[in-house]
Design a protein around this motif. Structure first.
Motif, PDB file in Angstrom:
ATOM      1  N   VAL A  92      11.308  17.995 -10.162  1.00 19.92           N
ATOM      2  CA  VAL A  92      10.493  17.830 -11.363  1.00 19.92           C
ATOM      3  C   VAL A  92      10.288  16.343 -11.595  1.00 19.92           C
ATOM      4  CG1 VAL A  92      12.463  17.832 -12.952  1.00 19.92           C
ATOM      5  CG2 VAL A  92      10.203  18.499 -13.783  1.00 19.92           C
ATOM      6  N   ASP A 143       4.327  15.550 -20.539  1.00 20.45           N
ATOM      7  CA  ASP A 143       4.110  16.815 -19.831  1.00 20.45           C
ATOM      8  C   ASP A 143       4.760  17.944 -20.630  1.00 20.45           C
ATOM      9  OD1 ASP A 143       2.642  15.970 -17.446  1.00 20.45           O
ATOM     10  OD2 ASP A 143       4.463  14.859 -16.954  1.00 20.45           O
ATOM     11  N   TYR A 198       9.812  22.848 -19.979  1.00 19.63           N
ATOM     12  CA  TYR A 198      10.521  22.929 -18.688  1.00 19.63           C
ATOM     13  C   TYR A 198      12.027  22.986 -18.916  1.00 19.63           C
ATOM     14  CZ  TYR A 198      13.397  20.390 -15.316  1.00 19.63           C
ATOM     15  OH  TYR A 198      14.447  19.975 -14.520  1.00 19.63           O
ATOM     16  N   ARG A 230       6.005  12.174  -5.956  1.00 18.41           N
ATOM     17  CA  ARG A 230       5.469  13.502  -5.661  1.00 18.41           C
ATOM     18  C   ARG A 230       5.009  13.598  -4.202  1.00 18.41           C
ATOM     19  NH1 ARG A 230       0.731  14.723  -9.333  1.00 18.41           N
ATOM     20  NH2 ARG A 230       2.136  15.924 -10.673  1.00 18.41           N
ATOM     21  N   GLU A 266       7.026  21.377  -6.422  1.00 17.32           N
ATOM     22  CA  GLU A 266       7.118  20.747  -7.730  1.00 17.32           C
ATOM     23  C   GLU A 266       7.173  21.787  -8.836  1.00 17.32           C
ATOM     24  OE1 GLU A 266       4.885  17.313 -10.400  1.00 17.32           O
ATOM     25  OE2 GLU A 266       3.880  18.141  -8.630  1.00 17.32           O
ATOM     26  N   LYS A 306       6.442  22.503 -12.636  1.00 21.80           N
ATOM     27  CA  LYS A 306       5.552  21.936 -13.663  1.00 21.80           C
ATOM     28  C   LYS A 306       5.738  22.678 -14.975  1.00 21.80           C
ATOM     29  CE  LYS A 306       2.071  20.382 -10.358  1.00 21.80           C
ATOM     30  NZ  LYS A 306       0.641  20.396  -9.972  1.00 21.80           N
TER      31      LYS A 306
END
Length: 395
Positions: free
Chosen positions: A331, A357, A361, A383, A393, A395
């Motif tokens: 992440v 973001d 999460y 990334r 990844e 998200k």
């Protein structure tokens, strides 16, 4: 140093032409690298220092599949600039990628090939080594890592070292300390004790040729009556990555970030989260001193003994980063450090990060407790690296 190669080619191609191309390529690469390049059979393929599959013509794809059980990841394919060698390699690597296997095509000028082979040889002979001093702390129930997978994915060897060895090493040190090496004053005897822990770990780092380590630090509270917080801060300042509490995934994350970005990272506990404000408070008792605008020393939060670090970080852009314990996910969140705190009920260094973001999460599918704060905007570089290594990844 020996490079072992297994040739694959189509029976439709002229053996004499292929042999001439091979000899010319090997002669050029030997002159540029100083290595020996040997054609070997399948049973000898992994007896050298580096193993490469030599794709000598188009139509060799099925020859590769026929012998795939003899080959090991990562697959390296050396190609010519003729004979449809490159085209065949593209087909083979596409097949391997669909099978989620790692490989690389070596194609280009002799100078490029020689440089890439030198790099691969160095990685093959000298994988990065990270130490695990003790075992993960009892409360880190999700932090065990598959050592073979770590070597396969990141070319990192994880070296286990006992806490007893560290404690015995600490007892050998009685050096005086020059307090002027720090920009903060504190109890001299406590600083000296913490510095002895640093010197003991330094001996272990040198003994095992480590580029980083994680330490089961809470054991030292009882056995040494001190903490590793200062030692961890100093090592991270020096570029030898160090994580607390035996958190191996955090250590790997710190090492990848340091190697790729040339930046220190702040490993911290997420402590307070606000979905409505998209804010996360993170705190820990150690931080690289070079990341701080200013710092002072205090006790370790939970035990109230030893030397902890209370740092003030510059405000501004940052990323939150962690690789998961299965080494298949990561992440990276964009954020901004908006405030330094001074709460009495949290670890000594405390910051609020405005997360740009999806902050949920942390509530739905976190990859662990500790996360790294990296100053600046490093998202795309991290990334790209991790996706190329086959990680996914979150998200």
């Amino acid at each position: 140093m020996k490079v072992n190669l297994y040739p694959i080619f189509s029976s439709l191609h002229n053996d004499e032409v292929i042999l001439k191309m091979r000899e010319e390529l090997f002669e050029n690469l030997k002159d540029l690298t100083g290595y020996e390049f040997n054609i070997v059979g399948l049973n000898e393929l992994y007896n050298g220092d580096l193993t490469i599959i030599l794709v000598e013509s188009g139509g060799s794809e099925n020859e590769f599949l026929k012998n795939i059980k003899y080959f090991k990841e990562p697959f390296y394919f050396l190609t010519y600039q003729s004979n449809n060698s490159f085209a065949a390699s593209l087909e083979i690597l596409t097949y391997l990628n669909r099978e989620h296997k790692k490989g690389e095509i070596l194609h280009g000028s002799n100078e490029y090939l020689a440089n890439r082979i030198r790099i691969l040889m160095n990685e093959s002979l000298h994988p990065d080594r990270l130490g695990i001093i003790g075992t993960p702390s009892d409360w880190l129930i999700s932090c065990n890592v598959d050592k073979e997978k770590c070597k396969k994915v990141f070319n990192i060897d994880l070296v286990e070292i006992s806490t007893k060895e560290l404690e015995e090493e600490i007892k050998r040190h009685n050096e005086d300390l020059d307090p002027s090496m720090f920009k903060a004053e504190y109890n001299y005897e406590e600083l000296k004790k913490a510095y002895h822990i640093y010197l003991a770990i330094l001996n272990i780092v040198n003994k095992y040729n480590l580029k980083g380590f994680t330490i089961r630090c809470f054991d030292l509270l009882k056995s040494i009556k001190s903490t590793a917080c200062l030692a961890v801060a100093l090592f991270n300042d020096e570029g030898i990555v160090a994580s607390c509490e035996g958190d191996v995934p955090a250590l790997i994350s710190m090492f990848i970030a340091r190697k790729l970005l040339r930046k220190p990272t702040f490993m911290a506990n997420p402590s307070i989260l606000s979905v409505s404000r998209s804010e996360l408070t993170l705190a820990h008792c150690t931080i690289p001193l070079k990341m701080c605008k200013s710092y002072k020393f205090d006790t370790h939060f939970e035990s109230n003994i030893g030397v902890g670090v209370k740092g003030e970080l510059p405000l501004g852009k940052c990323n939150l980063f962690r690789i998961g314990p299965d080494l298949d996910k990561f992440v990276i969140l964009d954020g901004e450090i908006i405030e330094n705190l001074n709460k009495p009920n949290l670890c000594r260094t405390q910051v609020i990060v405005k997360v740009n973001d999806d902050i949920t999460y942390f509530l739905k599918h976190p990859l662990g407790n500790h996360h790294l704060i990296i100053e600046g905007d490093n998202k795309e570089k991290l990334r790209e690296c991790l996706l190329n290594l086959g990680l996914k990844e979150i998200k």
